[in-house]
Structures are given as C-alpha cells and as structure tokens.
Design a protein around this motif. Structure first.
Motif, PDB file in Angstrom:
ATOM      1  N   PHE A 118       4.866   7.647   0.669  1.00  0.00           N
ATOM      2  CA  PHE A 118       5.267   6.604   1.412  1.00  0.00           C
ATOM      3  C   PHE A 118       4.754   5.270   0.823  1.00  0.00           C
ATOM      4  O   PHE A 118       3.563   5.509   0.499  1.00  0.00           O
ATOM      5  CB  PHE A 118       4.918   6.781   2.796  1.00  0.00           C
ATOM      6  N   LYS A 119       5.658   4.259   0.887  1.00  0.00           N
ATOM      7  CA  LYS A 119       4.984   3.030   0.376  1.00  0.00           C
ATOM      8  C   LYS A 119       5.761   1.947   1.063  1.00  0.00           C
ATOM      9  O   LYS A 119       6.791   1.839   1.390  1.00  0.00           O
ATOM     10  CB  LYS A 119       4.942   2.842  -1.067  1.00  0.00           C
ATOM     11  N   ILE A 120       4.742   0.880   1.225  1.00  0.00           N
ATOM     12  CA  ILE A 120       5.421  -0.327   1.888  1.00  0.00           C
ATOM     13  C   ILE A 120       5.132  -1.448   0.905  1.00  0.00           C
ATOM     14  O   ILE A 120       3.605  -1.488   0.564  1.00  0.00           O
ATOM     15  CB  ILE A 120       4.775  -0.829   3.338  1.00  0.00           C
ATOM     16  N   GLU A 121       5.935  -2.425   0.225  1.00  0.00           N
ATOM     17  CA  GLU A 121       5.418  -3.221  -0.432  1.00  0.00           C
ATOM     18  C   GLU A 121       6.379  -4.593  -0.329  1.00  0.00           C
ATOM     19  O   GLU A 121       7.357  -4.619   0.142  1.00  0.00           O
ATOM     20  CB  GLU A 121       5.671  -2.757  -2.076  1.00  0.00           C
ATOM     21  N   SER A 122       5.666  -5.765  -0.591  1.00  0.00           N
ATOM     22  CA  SER A 122       6.362  -7.151  -0.594  1.00  0.00           C
ATOM     23  C   SER A 122       6.192  -7.638  -1.749  1.00  0.00           C
ATOM     24  O   SER A 122       5.172  -7.723  -2.597  1.00  0.00           O
ATOM     25  CB  SER A 122       5.796  -7.835   0.782  1.00  0.00           C
ATOM     26  N   SER A 123       7.319  -8.377  -2.290  1.00  0.00           N
ATOM     27  CA  SER A 123       7.349  -8.812  -3.884  1.00  0.00           C
ATOM     28  C   SER A 123       7.670 -10.432  -3.473  1.00  0.00           C
ATOM     29  O   SER A 123       8.620 -10.672  -2.611  1.00  0.00           O
ATOM     30  CB  SER A 123       8.258  -8.301  -4.533  1.00  0.00           C
ATOM     31  N   ILE A 124       6.960 -11.168  -4.229  1.00  0.00           N
ATOM     32  CA  ILE A 124       7.178 -12.569  -4.091  1.00  0.00           C
ATOM     33  C   ILE A 124       7.535 -13.073  -5.524  1.00  0.00           C
ATOM     34  O   ILE A 124       6.593 -12.762  -6.462  1.00  0.00           O
ATOM     35  CB  ILE A 124       6.011 -13.441  -3.611  1.00  0.00           C
ATOM     36  N   PHE A 167       0.825  -1.322  -0.050  1.00  0.00           N
ATOM     37  CA  PHE A 167       0.062  -0.066   0.061  1.00  0.00           C
ATOM     38  C   PHE A 167       0.808   1.239  -0.089  1.00  0.00           C
ATOM     39  O   PHE A 167       2.089   1.209   0.390  1.00  0.00           O
ATOM     40  CB  PHE A 167      -1.033   0.015   1.098  1.00  0.00           C
ATOM     41  N   LYS A 168       0.394   2.395  -0.430  1.00  0.00           N
ATOM     42  CA  LYS A 168       1.022   3.680  -0.416  1.00  0.00           C
ATOM     43  C   LYS A 168       0.234   4.664   0.116  1.00  0.00           C
ATOM     44  O   LYS A 168      -0.926   4.851  -0.068  1.00  0.00           O
ATOM     45  CB  LYS A 168       1.612   3.797  -1.787  1.00  0.00           C
ATOM     46  N   LEU A 169       0.830   5.806   0.495  1.00  0.00           N
ATOM     47  CA  LEU A 169       0.175   6.893   1.145  1.00  0.00           C
ATOM     48  C   LEU A 169       0.588   7.971   0.111  1.00  0.00           C
ATOM     49  O   LEU A 169       2.077   8.226  -0.098  1.00  0.00           O
ATOM     50  CB  LEU A 169       0.563   7.191   2.535  1.00  0.00           C
ATOM     51  N   ASN A 170      -0.189   8.448  -0.553  1.00  0.00           N
ATOM     52  CA  ASN A 170       0.276   9.585  -1.724  1.00  0.00           C
ATOM     53  C   ASN A 170       0.227  10.914  -1.019  1.00  0.00           C
ATOM     54  O   ASN A 170      -0.600  11.475  -0.451  1.00  0.00           O
ATOM     55  CB  ASN A 170      -0.790   9.384  -2.977  1.00  0.00           C
ATOM     56  N   ASN A 171       1.341  11.736  -1.620  1.00  0.00           N
ATOM     57  CA  ASN A 171       1.322  13.224  -1.221  1.00  0.00           C
ATOM     58  C   ASN A 171       0.950  13.587   0.046  1.00  0.00           C
ATOM     59  O   ASN A 171      -0.288  14.241   0.547  1.00  0.00           O
ATOM     60  CB  ASN A 171       0.273  13.694  -2.387  1.00  0.00           C
ATOM     61  N   ILE A 172       1.531  12.925   1.095  1.00  0.00           N
ATOM     62  CA  ILE A 172       1.165  13.170   2.508  1.00  0.00           C
ATOM     63  C   ILE A 172       0.983  14.512   3.096  1.00  0.00           C
ATOM     64  O   ILE A 172      -0.094  14.867   3.587  1.00  0.00           O
ATOM     65  CB  ILE A 172       2.277  12.399   3.516  1.00  0.00           C
ATOM     66  N   THR A 173       2.009  15.497   2.695  1.00  0.00           N
ATOM     67  CA  THR A 173       1.576  16.861   3.181  1.00  0.00           C
ATOM     68  C   THR A 173       1.470  17.779   2.213  1.00  0.00           C
ATOM     69  O   THR A 173       1.408  18.941   2.568  1.00  0.00           O
ATOM     70  CB  THR A 173       3.096  17.256   4.196  1.00  0.00           C
ATOM     71  N   TYR A 219      10.775  -7.226   0.928  1.00  0.00           N
ATOM     72  CA  TYR A 219       9.953  -6.341   1.591  1.00  0.00           C
ATOM     73  C   TYR A 219      10.621  -5.105   1.336  1.00  0.00           C
ATOM     74  O   TYR A 219      11.797  -4.970   1.466  1.00  0.00           O
ATOM     75  CB  TYR A 219       9.857  -6.738   3.096  1.00  0.00           C
ATOM     76  N   ASP A 220       9.941  -4.076   1.062  1.00  0.00           N
ATOM     77  CA  ASP A 220      10.611  -2.698   0.988  1.00  0.00           C
ATOM     78  C   ASP A 220       9.728  -1.530   1.379  1.00  0.00           C
ATOM     79  O   ASP A 220       8.503  -1.549   1.056  1.00  0.00           O
ATOM     80  CB  ASP A 220      10.804  -2.554  -0.544  1.00  0.00           C
ATOM     81  N   ALA A 221      10.340  -0.789   2.151  1.00  0.00           N
ATOM     82  CA  ALA A 221       9.485   0.443   2.786  1.00  0.00           C
ATOM     83  C   ALA A 221      10.219   1.654   2.315  1.00  0.00           C
ATOM     84  O   ALA A 221      11.654   1.891   2.294  1.00  0.00           O
ATOM     85  CB  ALA A 221       9.796   0.490   4.275  1.00  0.00           C
ATOM     86  N   CYS A 222       9.625   2.565   1.575  1.00  0.00           N
ATOM     87  CA  CYS A 222      10.123   3.418   0.785  1.00  0.00           C
ATOM     88  C   CYS A 222       9.454   4.931   0.983  1.00  0.00           C
ATOM     89  O   CYS A 222       8.323   5.202   1.114  1.00  0.00           O
ATOM     90  CB  CYS A 222      10.070   3.282  -0.877  1.00  0.00           C
ATOM     91  N   ILE A 223      10.556   6.080   1.184  1.00  0.00           N
ATOM     92  CA  ILE A 223       9.725   7.427   1.245  1.00  0.00           C
ATOM     93  C   ILE A 223      10.394   8.116   0.550  1.00  0.00           C
ATOM     94  O   ILE A 223      11.577   8.040   0.142  1.00  0.00           O
ATOM     95  CB  ILE A 223      10.026   7.900   2.729  1.00  0.00           C
ATOM     96  N   SER A 224       9.702   8.959  -0.476  1.00  0.00           N
ATOM     97  CA  SER A 224      10.182   9.732  -1.578  1.00  0.00           C
ATOM     98  C   SER A 224       9.615  11.178  -1.612  1.00  0.00           C
ATOM     99  O   SER A 224       8.449  11.230  -1.208  1.00  0.00           O
ATOM    100  CB  SER A 224       9.808   8.927  -2.758  1.00  0.00           C
ATOM    101  N   LYS A 225      10.225  11.923  -2.165  1.00  0.00           N
ATOM    102  CA  LYS A 225       9.811  13.251  -2.487  1.00  0.00           C
ATOM    103  C   LYS A 225      10.541  14.092  -3.602  1.00  0.00           C
ATOM    104  O   LYS A 225      11.466  13.681  -3.913  1.00  0.00           O
ATOM    105  CB  LYS A 225      10.366  14.254  -1.027  1.00  0.00           C
TER     106      LYS A 225
END
Lengths: 457, 268
Positions: A145-151, A133-139, A159-165
């Motif tokens: 922000f996103k957290i994803e798991s890949s199989i 899931f991801k949170l778009n355009n937080i502020t 497993y990857d947690a990512c914050i980007s700007k």
C-alpha cells in the motif's frame, strides 16, 4: 547483482583457480538442482516464492543454473518484498545428493514494514518530486500500500493512493488499484485541468523474458477543465466543465533497449489502445504508438530512429471528446523546435487538439569523450544531432484525401544539442533548434530549447 | 517571422483599443450563453438570464441566445450565468454586462438626474441582495425543493457519478455563499418576510408610474422584471414564493407591461 559463487565439481582440484576454459567445460556439463534454500525471510508466505523458485529445478547444466538463478532473483525482486537478494550455488552433499547435484541458496533481506518515498520523476516536460510513504508486504502475500504526493515545477500536483498485489505463476502478474487526484496546467492558454479518478491495472509480465509486458487497465475519471483567462481561445473555453471518462486501455510494451534513456542497442515499441464509453459521457476509440530503434554504428556513435502516431475516433453522439482526450503535438522531447503543444493554430476555429498525428525523429548520438573506454561521463551524457518531422491532421471519411492531408505541410525541424541521463529514467535535453517547415499559428522555438521527461521521440 | 509577429501583436492591441473605445458599435453576432431553459436552468440563473435579455432588448441591442449545458463553466467568471460574447469580449453577470454596454454608449439611465441615479443603484443592489439570495435560498437550502426540483434538474445533463458529484459541489458552493451573507441560518418564513419587505418598497417606489423612472424603462426595470417574472412563472413545490410577489398588483402589472412590450410571444 547478487553474489554468484560456483564451486568446482569433485574432479577438479579445489585449490586451483578455475580458468575460463574450465568454466566453459563445466558450464556445459550435465547438472541438476537438488535443493533450493531460502534464508532470511520471515513474513513472506512460502507459496508466493515457490512458483518463482520452481524454475531452478528445470535447469540441466551449470550455465543454465546460473542463468535461471539470475531470472529467479529478478522475479523475486519484482515482488517488491525484498531489499536485496544474494545467490549462492554449491555442490550438494549429504544423503539425498546426486552425482551432478547442486544446491542453490538465496539469501534475502526483507524490506521493513513501513518506509518513506522520496524520489523524482519526469513527465511531459516537467520534473516532479514524489513524497510519500508505503507499507510493504502487509500480510506477507506480496501486497503493498502506498500514498504519494507529487509536485512538479510546472505546477502539476498529484495525490495517489495505491494498493497492489503480485500474483506469482508462470505468467507473473500484478494487480493494482489507484485512487488519484491530479491538477495540471496548460499555461499557454491559461487552462487548469482537474482530475479525480480510479485506475485498476492488471500487468502481465513474461517472467523469462522481462522485456515483454502487457497492461490491461480500467480508468474511471472525472475531469474538470477550467479556463482561467478571458484570453483563452473560445474554442477551448467551450469545452470547459465536467466530463466523465470511463475507459478500458490495453498497453503492449516491448523493450529490449539496454538503457531506458541513453540506449546503445535495442528496440522499444509501445502500443496503446483505449476504448472509452462504458458509462461516462465521452465515447471514443484511441490508438497510438511509439517505436524506437537503436543501432550502434561505431563504438562511439549510435543511431536512433523513432516513429510514432495516433488516431482517435469519436464515437459520441451528444457530447464530443474534449481537449483532454485529443492529441497535441510539439514539445522539446517530441517535435523539437516547437513549444509544448505548439503545433496548430489556436485561434483557428478548427485546430484545438487533433484526432490524428504522426511524428518521427532521427538522431545521431556521439559520446562526448570520443574514443575513450566507457566511463561515467560517456554513460551519462551524449551529444546529438537530430531531425524531427511530424504533422497533425483530421482523419476524414475519404481515405485518399485524408492520406494526402496527413503529409501536406508537415512540420520539420533540425538541430543539435546535449542529452543527459539522470538516474535510469529521466532525460534532459538542451538543444539548439531550428524549425525548417512550419505553418502560420505554430508556436515555434528558434534557438535554445530545454526539455526534461521520460518519454521522448 | 519575428517582425510579422510584433506587427501583428501591435495590430491586435490596436483592434482591442478601438473596440474598447469605439462608441456606438455594438459588436455584431453577440451571443448570450445560458443553460438549457426547459430541463436544466434553475431559478436564480433563470432570473439573471431573463434580466440580461430584457436589458439588451430594452437597449435595442441585437443578440443571439445559445444554450449550453456547461454554460456556467464556460463563463469567464466561473459559476456566473449568463455571459455574453461580444466580439472578443466575454462579460458575465448582469451588472458587468450593463456597464459593458454603457462603455459602448448604450445606457438606459442617461436621462436620469443624480438623485435618481442613486435611487437606481440602491434599488438594484437591494434586488440583488434580497431577491437573488432568496432564490438561491429556496433553490439550494430548502431541503425539499433541493431534493424534488433542484437536484434532478441540475444533474440532468450529467452521467453517473458526475450527477451526484457536480450537484454536491455546486450545493456546497451556494451554501457557503449563503453562509457568508448570513442567510443560511434563516428560516423560510424569515426569507419570505425579507421578500415581502423588498416587494413592498419596490411597490411603493413604483406607485402608479409606467416604469420605475416614469416613461422610459431603465436597468432597474429589466432587473426587477427578470426576477419577478421568473419567480411568478417558475413552478416550485408550493406557490408561496409566487403568491408573495403576486400580492403586489402594480409589480405584476409592471411585469405584464414589460412582457407585452418586449416579449410579444409569451403570455403571463
């Protein structure tokens, strides 16, 4: 594509439809943008958008306005804040309008605050499903922000947690930070690779020519190599255990291809430079590159030539680089006709990953529905004839003998097959391969080979 | 190529079989892998390494010692040191190595009768269950020892941040091992009481004999020597562990005897 409307200048009859010639005339006529409107956003902060939109005011003809509007639209989309954007171009009216003035309106629709991720990617001959899931355009500053798991079907887990700007500007850039945990397998030798790490990435995109980009990355990662079977080559077993890599990586990409997977024309070039040894216990200098060149021979036949190579220089004194750093060659998407990492004798006490390699390929693609107008089948599937050559070697101190070794006993394979495109990044290949030149110890595939991935030669 | 491949794989299998069944052929260039002795190795691993080396020396089998900082990860049974590489075979831990040597026809306990063999097995299990766990307890569960000795030694081969990470992982693993066996909740006094008890029974069993089973050394002698010698010689925070063992004179004498007979160079 957004909707693009153009209303004629005062002198034209409004009811009359514009002919192409009129449009050309109009396009070259002097024009300026009086006003730019943006509708439909509430959360995104103005200054994030301003720098992208400023480009509109530099346009001096209608053609220019239309082109710039498309660039601005792309740039706005790259902020990952909007679901879709439509563009409206109209003559400006009212007290502030100039005779050649236009008014451009961007109608945007913002993404919802939280959304789910479900898509598939392909990497290293493995299909991978991503969930998260991801949170778009937080502020409202285009930060996500996103957290994803890949199989993957080969067992890879990530497993990857990512914050980007995004940082808008004349050079648009994107900062992102990742924390990840990855587990991957090398089945031939029963190896398991675990990684825990962080990655900081600074991406520079030239906003007007989006085919040129640069990444500056820092990667700090703890790696663990575990050999599960007693039959794993002992040379590889000796490298098992923990190690830390702390490296700075620079990636230059030029991509003018018209499609990432089945291109008709264009050039792709990617160069990666990596220096490891800022802390950690492996120190090396690693350079590798891939290049692809596409050219249309006739309407249905496309030629592709590719070349890639890499050199790794070990700078360490006590701890040597291990198999997670070195190069491996072979696989259905690189050197076809060989198994994944299939080149080099594993039982040999020397070849367990190499410090330099080169690989090249020549493809002739033919569209399956010969002579027909472009349709879905022709876009998604191609028949191809290929010829691969490549070699692994250890670069020594003596340049002349190294060069000789580079080409001595190179691997050669040829074959034909079907290439299919799924989405815009996954490539499937099903080939009948025939290795022509190989050395004892290489794990060859003489027959059908199936491959899936995003990177290919 | 296909023909060559199958024939070569048949050959390899044949080779393997002759190696498994071949008696009296201790592979040349057998290497025993262990952590670095001076700066890295910990008490439990040191005991096991010493036991294995003593066993091989007693059996008259040749070997080379190689120290690797990642020995426990290289081991075919992850975390277990030492392991040996004999020809194509990798064998980890004391008992598997003993049975591997046995399969090659080298055994120290062939002359024993059935009851003695039972005694041997019982005492070996006892040493493994008590002495080894006591060593693990002191090394990993005793807070002060962990901080002062275990952590600096174990993390000495790793850079930051791996030194914390690897030590933390290893400690968690060892503690869960102790927890499963019910040792984690014991107090230090209880642990030493257990050690005392086993030392007493070993001491009684040894009596005035030269070795546990009269004149010839057996696997039990190798195992006991490995543990007791390590406990006596390893500097810990206080010498309580060593003192507990030193209280049994005939066990110390056994260590001295084995030491002088098989390791001429060292002095107890």
């Amino acid at each position: 594509m957004g909707n693009l409307y153009a209303k004629p200048y005062h002198d034209f009859n409004i009811n009359q439809k514009l002919s192409l010639q009129d449009f050309k005339l109009l396009g070259n006529q002097e024009a300026r943008v009086d006003q730019v409107h943006m509708h439909g956003y509430s959360k995104t902060k103005d200054f994030i958008l301003e720098s992208s939109i400023n480009l509109m005011f530099t346009s001096n003809s209608l053609k220019n306005i239309i082109n710039n509007a498309e660039i601005v639209r792309k740039n706005l989309m790259s902020l990952n804040c909007f679901e879709n954007i439509s563009v409206n171009i109209d003559v400006s009216s009212g007290s502030n309008s100039t005779p050649n003035g236009y008014k451009v309106t961007f109608n945007v629709q913002e993404l919802t605050f939280a959304s789910s991720i479900l898509h598939s990617v392909a990497r290293d001959n493995e299909g991978i499903v991503k969930l998260g899931f991801k949170l778009n355009n937080i502020t409202g500053h285009a930060n996500h922000f996103k957290i994803e798991s890949s199989i993957g079907n080969g067992g890879t887990q990530k497993y990857d947690a990512c914050i980007s700007k995004h940082i808008p500007g004349t050079i648009s850039s994107c900062i992102s930070g990742h924390i990840f945990k990855k587990k991957s397998y090398w089945n031939t030798v029963h190896g398991v690779f675990d990684e825990w790490g962080t990655l900081f990435d600074l991406l520079f995109l030239s906003p007007y020519k989006s085919h040129f980009s640069q990444n500056l990355q820092y990667e700090g990662v703890i790696r663990d190599i575990n050999m599960l079977s007693k039959e794993s080559p002992f040379k590889l077993r000796e490298e098992s255990g923990f190690s830390v890599k702390s490296s700075i990586k620079h990636i230059t990409t030029i991509d003018t291809r018209d499609s990432k997977v089945l291109a008709n024309e264009g050039v792709f070039f990617q160069m990666v430079m990596e220096v490891a040894g800022f802390g950690g216990d492996v120190k090396f200098l690693r350079n590798y590159f891939t290049s692809q060149f596409y050219s249309k021979i006739t309407k249905d036949v496309v030629f592709q030539g590719s070349f890639g190579g890499g050199v790794l220089t070990d700078l360490g004194t006590f701890k040597k680089v291990n198999m997670m750093d070195r190069f491996f060659l072979g696989g259905p998407m690189t050197l076809r006709g060989f198994q994944s990492r299939g080149i080099g004798n594993l039982n040999d006490n020397v070849v367990a990953g190499v410090t330099s390699y080169w690989v090249s390929a020549v493809h002739i693609y033919v569209k399956p529905l010969f002579g027909m107008e472009s349709n879905r089948i022709n876009e998604a599937i191609r028949l191809h004839l290929f010829c691969n050559a490549g070699n692994i070697s250890f670069f020594g101190k003596d340049t002349k003998s190294s060069l000789e070794r580079t080409f001595k006993g190179f691997r050669l394979s040829t074959g034909f097959g079907v290439v299919a495109r799924i989405g815009n990044s996954i490539r499937f290949e099903f080939n009948l391969c025939s290795p022509l030149q190989y050395s004892a110890g290489d794990r060859i595939v003489d027959g059908f080979q199936f491959g899936v991935g995003a990177n290919f030669i | 190529m296909a023909d060559f491949k199958t024939s070569s794989s048949i050959l390899t299998k044949e080779c393997l079989r002759t190696q498994i069944c071949g008696e009296g052929e201790w592979p040349k260039n057998t290497v025993i892998y262990q952590p670095y002795e001076t700066e890295q190795i910990l008490l439990p691993d040191n005991s096991k390494c010493l036991s294995v080396k003593t066993f091989l020396k007693m059996a008259g089998l040749e070997f080379i010692v190689e120290a690797r900082e990642n020995a426990e990860y290289m081991s075919p049974h992850r975390g277990k040191v030492p392991f040996i590489k004999a020809g194509q075979f990798l064998v980890a831990d004391f008992e598997p190595i003993v049975s591997f040597a046995q399969s090659k026809g080298y055994s120290l306990s062939t002359s024993l009768d059935e009851t003695q063999k039972w005694d041997l097995r019982v005492y070996m299990a006892l040493v493994n269950n008590v002495l080894l766990n006591a060593e693990i307890y002191v090394t990993w569960n005793h807070e002060l020892t962990y901080k002062e000795l275990t952590k600096p030694r174990y993390s000495s081969v790793y850079p930051f941040p791996l030194n914390h990470w690897a030590t933390y992982n290893k400690r968690r693993e060892m503690l869960s091992h102790l927890d499963v066996l019910g040792w984690k909740k014991k107090s230090l006094d209880e642990v030493f009481k257990e050690v005392e008890r086993i030392c007493e029974s070993l001491s009684n069993f040894l009596g005035d004999k030269k070795y546990f089973f009269y004149e010839k050394p057996t696997e039990l002698d190798a195992l006991v020597f490995g543990h007791l010698f390590s406990i006596i010689t390893t500097p810990l925070l206080n010498n309580r562990f060593a003192a507990t063992v030193r209280a049994y004179d005939n066990l110390v004498q056994l260590c001295v005897r084995i030491e002088t007979e098989f390791y001429q160079s060292r002095i107890l």
